[in-house]
Design a protein around this motif. Structure first.
Motif, short mmCIF file in Angstrom:
data_model
loop_
_atom_site.label_atom_id
_atom_site.label_comp_id
_atom_site.label_asym_id
_atom_site.label_seq_id
_atom_site.Cartn_x
_atom_site.Cartn_y
_atom_site.Cartn_z
N SER A 169 8.73 -12.39 5.34
CA SER A 169 7.55 -11.77 4.72
C SER A 169 7.86 -10.36 4.22
O SER A 169 7.28 -9.92 3.22
CB SER A 169 6.39 -11.71 5.73
N HIS A 170 8.76 -9.64 4.88
CA HIS A 170 9.14 -8.31 4.42
C HIS A 170 9.89 -8.40 3.09
O HIS A 170 9.68 -7.58 2.19
CB HIS A 170 10.02 -7.61 5.46
N HIS A 171 10.75 -9.37 2.98
CA HIS A 171 11.52 -9.53 1.74
C HIS A 171 10.59 -9.86 0.57
O HIS A 171 10.73 -9.31 -0.52
CB HIS A 171 12.57 -10.63 1.92
N TYR A 172 9.61 -10.74 0.82
CA TYR A 172 8.65 -11.04 -0.23
C TYR A 172 7.78 -9.84 -0.53
O TYR A 172 7.39 -9.60 -1.68
CB TYR A 172 7.79 -12.25 0.17
N GLY A 173 7.46 -9.06 0.50
CA GLY A 173 6.68 -7.84 0.28
C GLY A 173 7.42 -6.86 -0.61
O GLY A 173 6.83 -6.22 -1.48
N MET A 174 8.74 -6.72 -0.39
CA MET A 174 9.54 -5.83 -1.23
C MET A 174 9.55 -6.32 -2.68
O MET A 174 9.49 -5.53 -3.63
CB MET A 174 10.98 -5.77 -0.71
N MET A 175 9.64 -7.64 -2.84
CA MET A 175 9.63 -8.20 -4.18
C MET A 175 8.29 -7.92 -4.88
O MET A 175 8.25 -7.50 -6.04
CB MET A 175 9.89 -9.71 -4.10
N LEU A 176 7.20 -8.12 -4.17
CA LEU A 176 5.89 -7.89 -4.77
C LEU A 176 5.68 -6.42 -5.12
O LEU A 176 5.04 -6.09 -6.13
CB LEU A 176 4.79 -8.36 -3.80
N ALA A 177 6.20 -5.53 -4.28
CA ALA A 177 6.01 -4.10 -4.51
C ALA A 177 6.98 -3.54 -5.55
O ALA A 177 6.79 -2.43 -6.03
CB ALA A 177 6.18 -3.34 -3.19
N GLY A 178 8.02 -4.28 -5.88
CA GLY A 178 9.01 -3.78 -6.83
C GLY A 178 9.94 -2.74 -6.24
O GLY A 178 10.46 -1.87 -6.95
N ALA A 179 10.21 -2.86 -4.93
CA ALA A 179 11.05 -1.87 -4.25
C ALA A 179 12.51 -2.08 -4.60
O ALA A 179 12.96 -3.20 -4.89
CB ALA A 179 10.87 -1.99 -2.74
N SER A 229 0.82 -1.22 0.00
CA SER A 229 0.00 0.00 0.00
C SER A 229 0.85 1.26 0.00
O SER A 229 0.37 2.33 -0.36
CB SER A 229 -0.94 0.01 1.21
N LEU A 230 2.11 1.15 0.39
CA LEU A 230 2.96 2.33 0.55
C LEU A 230 4.06 2.44 -0.52
O LEU A 230 4.50 3.54 -0.83
CB LEU A 230 3.62 2.32 1.93
N VAL A 231 4.50 1.32 -1.03
CA VAL A 231 5.69 1.29 -1.89
C VAL A 231 5.31 1.00 -3.33
O VAL A 231 4.58 0.05 -3.61
CB VAL A 231 6.69 0.23 -1.38
N ALA A 232 5.81 1.82 -4.24
CA ALA A 232 5.60 1.62 -5.67
C ALA A 232 6.91 1.15 -6.31
O ALA A 232 8.00 1.35 -5.74
CB ALA A 232 5.15 2.92 -6.32
N PRO A 233 6.83 0.52 -7.48
CA PRO A 233 8.06 0.07 -8.14
C PRO A 233 9.07 1.21 -8.30
O PRO A 233 8.72 2.31 -8.72
CB PRO A 233 7.56 -0.43 -9.49
N GLY A 234 10.31 0.92 -7.93
CA GLY A 234 11.37 1.93 -8.04
C GLY A 234 11.60 2.71 -6.77
O GLY A 234 12.64 3.37 -6.63
N ASP A 235 10.64 2.69 -5.82
CA ASP A 235 10.86 3.36 -4.54
C ASP A 235 12.00 2.67 -3.78
O ASP A 235 12.15 1.45 -3.85
CB ASP A 235 9.60 3.32 -3.68
N ILE A 236 12.75 3.46 -3.05
CA ILE A 236 13.83 2.90 -2.24
C ILE A 236 13.32 2.66 -0.82
O ILE A 236 12.67 3.53 -0.21
CB ILE A 236 15.04 3.85 -2.21
N VAL A 237 13.60 1.48 -0.30
CA VAL A 237 13.19 1.10 1.05
C VAL A 237 14.41 0.64 1.82
O VAL A 237 15.23 -0.14 1.31
CB VAL A 237 12.13 -0.02 1.02
N LEU A 238 14.56 1.14 3.06
CA LEU A 238 15.60 0.66 3.96
C LEU A 238 15.02 -0.47 4.80
O LEU A 238 13.98 -0.29 5.45
CB LEU A 238 16.09 1.78 4.87
N LEU A 239 15.68 -1.62 4.76
CA LEU A 239 15.11 -2.81 5.38
C LEU A 239 16.14 -3.51 6.25
O LEU A 239 17.28 -3.74 5.82
CB LEU A 239 14.62 -3.77 4.28
N ASP A 240 15.73 -3.85 7.45
CA ASP A 240 16.56 -4.66 8.34
C ASP A 240 16.83 -6.00 7.66
O ASP A 240 15.90 -6.75 7.34
CB ASP A 240 15.79 -4.87 9.66
N ARG A 241 18.09 -6.31 7.40
CA ARG A 241 18.41 -7.55 6.69
C ARG A 241 17.93 -8.77 7.45
O ARG A 241 17.63 -9.81 6.86
CB ARG A 241 19.93 -7.65 6.48
N ASN A 242 17.86 -8.68 8.77
CA ASN A 242 17.49 -9.84 9.59
C ASN A 242 15.99 -9.89 9.90
O ASN A 242 15.58 -10.60 10.80
CB ASN A 242 18.28 -9.81 10.90
N CYS A 243 15.21 -9.13 9.15
CA CYS A 243 13.77 -9.14 9.40
C CYS A 243 13.15 -10.43 8.88
O CYS A 243 13.78 -11.20 8.16
CB CYS A 243 13.11 -7.93 8.74
#
Length: 944
Positions: free
Chosen positions: A409-419, A392-406
């Protein structure tokens, strides 16, 4: 009291144990055979226990000050027979909680069963039985004993047999005692503040000093007007226990005061006219929190005859009760669960996707309880909640800072959003082969680098896990403040999957996402803060700080630009009451309506079933009611049980030889602890509050990481062979040389005792085995221990995305990578091959890159070590090889790791000069796989 002062938050247990010890000693003292020195011994025990209870009893309605004074008189006058019987009756009432019948002065507890009934008997409770639920109300006013008795009598006279609730009063004369009572007495549900109270108690509160708030006591100085003092006390009580209903009673200018102080109180009453109305308001206030709109609607629906002509044959048990073969489902689950099964969204029920009735109301009540602006229920776990928020928040090409050890589900969410993802590194704990949390300096350095590269406008969100699996908790408000100072519209997603309970404890609450968002919003709107910011801005304009200086100082956001945009995902089912997969999304976003509402609705629709489980929704509704009314009590007990477990292990001579509970200083390096308190959990409430107020990271006391390296067992073997298979003790998280125990609101003292028994049995068997070892066997055992207790090689950091998955436009100095493109490239099997560890090492030694085609995720704890598009490193392979986790998603033991072929990587490189014979618009043909690779890859893909 002094013996127990070092055990955090143990007053309720101190009180309980003191009454039990007092009953035992009083009984011994009353026996004819107790004479001479023995009598003196039990007299001294009784005197000590009464002394321990004396400062505590004024803050509970039962047994109450009058009855406790009678107990003391009986002891002091030598009436040991009546003393023993009175103490026995009181302790029995406290232990069985029979005093909650509503009349603390006349409760008949002689024949009460002291042990709780079998929980299965709850199913046989008659429908006509209506229990009046009990709570207590704090009255803050200086009054005589006669006035107090008259007030109690008047309140009891208003009770009616059909009242749903019944309450008793706790009366204190001062503001500091009001705060102590609110901290200690978990039965309180409302506070009535009257004009005549002093700021400081006439009692000696030294025994309760760690629970007193000296600052608030000073603010309540008698030089302030009664109205000002009432408002200050109300604000402090709300900060401490936001669920309490606050009422004000005054004699003068009630209309003017109501208009001025109304926001601080639920109601304002005239002292001489509004006593009955106050009583009714107190009952109504508790009833409002007790309401469960969806559960009530579902229960009502289950009692209606229906004809189902569309779906769900199991509805109302119709496909079961007439079956010859599956009637045992009813006998096991009970009929009601099937009577409440429906796929209907009408008839008094509601649609989760478009709620307009009881579900909407239920979610609004949850938002009030959890301190959010909006709350959404999720019926398929926090994994889905994370994907909903991200999409709902991230569109393809947006940059997201993500805890590598999260969580994965967050990693799959980034993939689905195209982050485009930038992974943040947590600090390592090589002694225990685990990671901590992400330092604020790491986050700021990434944001400042993006600012230098001119990419700050593309940065959309940061996602962090609070608290981590191992119990490390962020300073949430500080992280958000300093990030907003660099990127004022940054959105925060806090994964609080294991932290839903934290809202309901006054120390924990300050480090939750929703409480921090509210505090930050209040701070940004404060005029004093705005003036201080302008002064700092003027100073910086004269002498602009360098990036290094910005990294080393606390940054403040611009109140004119910063927007508070905070989301939290919580697994209610993991730490509070809900059926499995019951989760919530909490929202505190100033821009939600303008920028997110439509996208959130679409993401919610995309990930939510059109046939959600109504039982899960009803359990979320009931779980909300529970924490709204008894969350403080449950979480306090959870913490105390954890502390008891720590003490039992570390103070046991045999257990401490082979095991140790890791301390805060073991899991959080000193550089992240400004307080420099090594064990804030063990040194009293004040020290814990100091650490939680000042330190960058703190440790959740309800989690116990047990170091077991000296047993010679690795974590997985200890978990599987010793705890689970042999003794039925269920845990989740292990590392190379640790196991993690988590207490929750369902943990009891008996279950803690059982775990201690199990650990002692394991240690005793190990001790016997070690004692019987020969020299060779002993040497091998000691070698195992050395291997498990020595530090491992450095834990691997994120090795980076391969350049073909990096952003090649503009400044390429920042490390963001396109996970989506890397993920979907693997859908063509001809782009992939499988390589074993040795093959990968050979390629790395030859200077070639090996790129992961999939997520590689050890479970538990469930965070990827490799993501699509990431290059392998020798450190990562060593880490994976040495892991004690048998379940690694994305790794096939028969074939190895799925990686991209060299040709696939080359194909992804940008084409600067298209071949003359191939039009630019035509796709480039995928390369053929190496001989033998395609079939092997396809077979392995099927196995996955």
């Amino acid at each position: 009291m002094a013996d127990r002062s070092h055990a955090y938050n143990s007053v309720w247990q101190l009180r309980s144990d003191a009454w039990c010890r007092l009953e035992e000693a009083a009984d011994r003292l009353n026996r004819a055979t107790t004479v001479g020195a023995l009598k003196d011994e039990y007299t001294a025990i009784c005197r000590d226990q009464l002394a321990a209870l004396t400062p505590l009893e004024p803050y509970w309605a039962y047994p109450g000050s009058a009855r406790f004074a009678k107990v003391q008189r009986l002891f002091n006058t030598g009436g040991y027979d009546k003393f023993a019987s009175t103490v026995s009756r009181i302790n029995r009432a406290l232990t069985s909680e029979s005093y909650r019948t509503g009349d603390a002065d006349s409760a008949n507890v002689e024949d009460v069963e002291i042990f709780p009934a079998d929980p299965r008997t709850l199913e046989q409770q008659p429908v006509t039985h209506k229990e009046q639920l009990y709570f207590e109300v704090l009255v803050v006013e200086k009054m005589t004993e006669a006035q107090e008795r008259a007030l109690r009598k008047e309140v009891r006279s208003w009770r009616r047999p059909d009242d749903e609730f019944v309450y008793e009063l706790v009366v204190v004369a001062s503001g500091d005692e009001a705060l102590i009572a609110a901290r200690l007495n978990v039965n309180l549900q409302a506070v009535v503040i009257r004009r005549r109270f002093s700021h400081q108690s006439e009692r000696n509160l030294s025994a309760l000093a760690e629970f007193a708030d000296t600052k608030v006591s000073a603010d309540l100085d008698d030089h302030k007007s009664p109205d000002e003092r009432a408002q200050i006390l109300a604000a402090s009580l709300h900060e401490l226990r936001p669920e309490l209903d606050l009422y004000l009673m005054t004699e003068i200018d009630v209309e003017e005061i109501a208009g001025r102080l109304g926001p601080s109180f639920r109601r304002v009453f005239h002292a001489r006219e509004g006593v009955l109305e106050l009583h009714l308001s107190i009952l109504q206030g508790v009833a409002a929190r007790y309401r469960t709109p969806f559960f009530s609607a579902l229960k009502q629906y289950s009692h209606r005859p229906t004809g189902v002509f569309h779906a769900l044959p199991i509805s109302q048990g119709k496909s079961i009760v007439n079956s010859h073969w599956i009637k045992d489902m009813v006998s096991f689950y009970g009929l009601d669960v099937f009577m409440a099964e429906t796929s209907a969204t009408c008839g008094g029920l509601d649609s989760l996707l478009e709620p307009t009735g009881p579900l909407r109301e239920t979610q609004q009540l949850a938002a009030e309880t959890y301190g959010s602006r909006r709350t959404y229920f999720v019926t398929n776990g926090t994994s889905t909640a994370n994907k909903i928020v991200t999409q709902s928040l991230v569109a393809p090409g947006d940059i997201v800072l993500l805890d590598r050890n999260c969580h994965q589900s967050h990693h799959y969410g980034m993939m689905l959003a195209g982050a485009n993802v930038i992974y943040l590194e947590a600090y390592p704990l090589p002694d225990y082969t685990m990671y901590g949390a992400v330092p604020l300096r790491e986050i700021k350095s990434k944001l400042l680098a993006l600012k230098r590269a001119g990419k700050l406008d593309r940065v959309k969100m940061i996602s962090l896990t609070n608290c981590t699996f191992d119990g490390i908790v962020y300073d949430v408000q500080r992280v958000m403040e300093e990030c907003l100072a660099i990127k004022p519209d940054l959105v925060f997603l806090w994964d609080e999957a294991w932290f839903a309970f934290a809202r309901f404890h006054p120390v924990y609450r300050a480090r939750t996402a929703m409480a921090s968002a509210a505090k930050l919003r209040e701070k940004l709107a404060d005029k004093d803060y705005s003036e201080a910011y302008q002064k700092q801005l003027a100073a910086d304009s004269q002498n602009p700080p360098t990036d290094d200086e910005l990294l080393n100082r606390r940054l403040a956001p611009d109140p004119a630009k910063a927007r508070v945009r905070v989301y939290a995902s919580q697994s209610t089912h993991k730490t509070l009451t809900s059926l499995r997969q019951g989760s919530m999304i909490h929202v505190f976003d100033q821009d939600f309506d303008q920028k997110v509402s439509e996208a959130f609705h679409e993401a919610y629709m995309a990930h939510t079933s059109t046939s959600p489980n109504y039982q899960i929704l009803a359990s979320l509704d009931l779980g909300r009611r529970q924490v709204a009314l008894e969350g403080v009590e449950l979480v306090q007990r959870q913490i105390e049980n954890a502390m008891q477990l720590r003490d039992a292990i570390d103070n046991h001579p045999l257990l401490s030889r082979y095991m140790a509970c890791l301390r805060t200083s073991d899991l959080i390096p000193d550089e992240f602890r400004d307080s420099h308190i090594a064990q804030p959990l063990r040194s009293g409430l004040r020290n814990m509050m100091t650490a939680w107020d000042r330190d960058e990271f703190v440790l959740d006391p309800s989690r116990i990481t047990l170091s077991i390296g000296r047993t010679g067992y690795d974590g997985d073997t200890f978990k599987r062979d010793q705890l689970m298979d042999r003794h039925g003790v269920q845990i989740n998280k292990t590392s190379r040389n640790t196991v993690l125990f988590m207490t929750n609101i369902g943990t009891t003292r008996s279950s803690v005792a059982f775990l201690v028994e199990v650990l002692v049995k394991i240690a005793r068997e190990l001790d016997d085995a070690v004692g019987d070892m020969g020299l060779g066997e002993r040497s091998r055992f000691e070698q195992k221990v050395r291997k498990l207790t020595a530090s491992t090689a450095a834990l691997p950091n994120f090795s980076g995305f391969h350049e073909v998955f990096r952003d090649t436009t503009g400044d390429t100095s920042t490390p963001e990578g396109d996970v989506r493109r890397a993920f979907y490239l693997s859908y063509d099997d001809t782009n992939c091959e499988y390589l074993g560890t040795d093959e990968i090492l050979e390629k790395l030694d030859a200077g070639a890159d090996v790129v992961s085609a999939t997520f590689v995720t050890p479970y538990p704890p469930g965070f990827p070590v490799l993501v699509p598009g990431q290059v392998f490193s020798r450190e990562i392979l060593t880490f994976l090889r040495d892991l004690d986790t048998p379940e690694i998603h994305g790794y096939n033991p028969d074939f190895g790791y799925r990686v991209y072929t060299d040709k696939a990587i080359e194909m992804c490189r940008p084409v600067t000069q298209p071949p003359a014979t191939v039009p630019v618009s035509e796709p480039v043909a995928a390369p053929k796989p190496k001989k033998g690779t395609a079939n092997r890859s396809a077979a392995a893909a099927g196995a996955d």
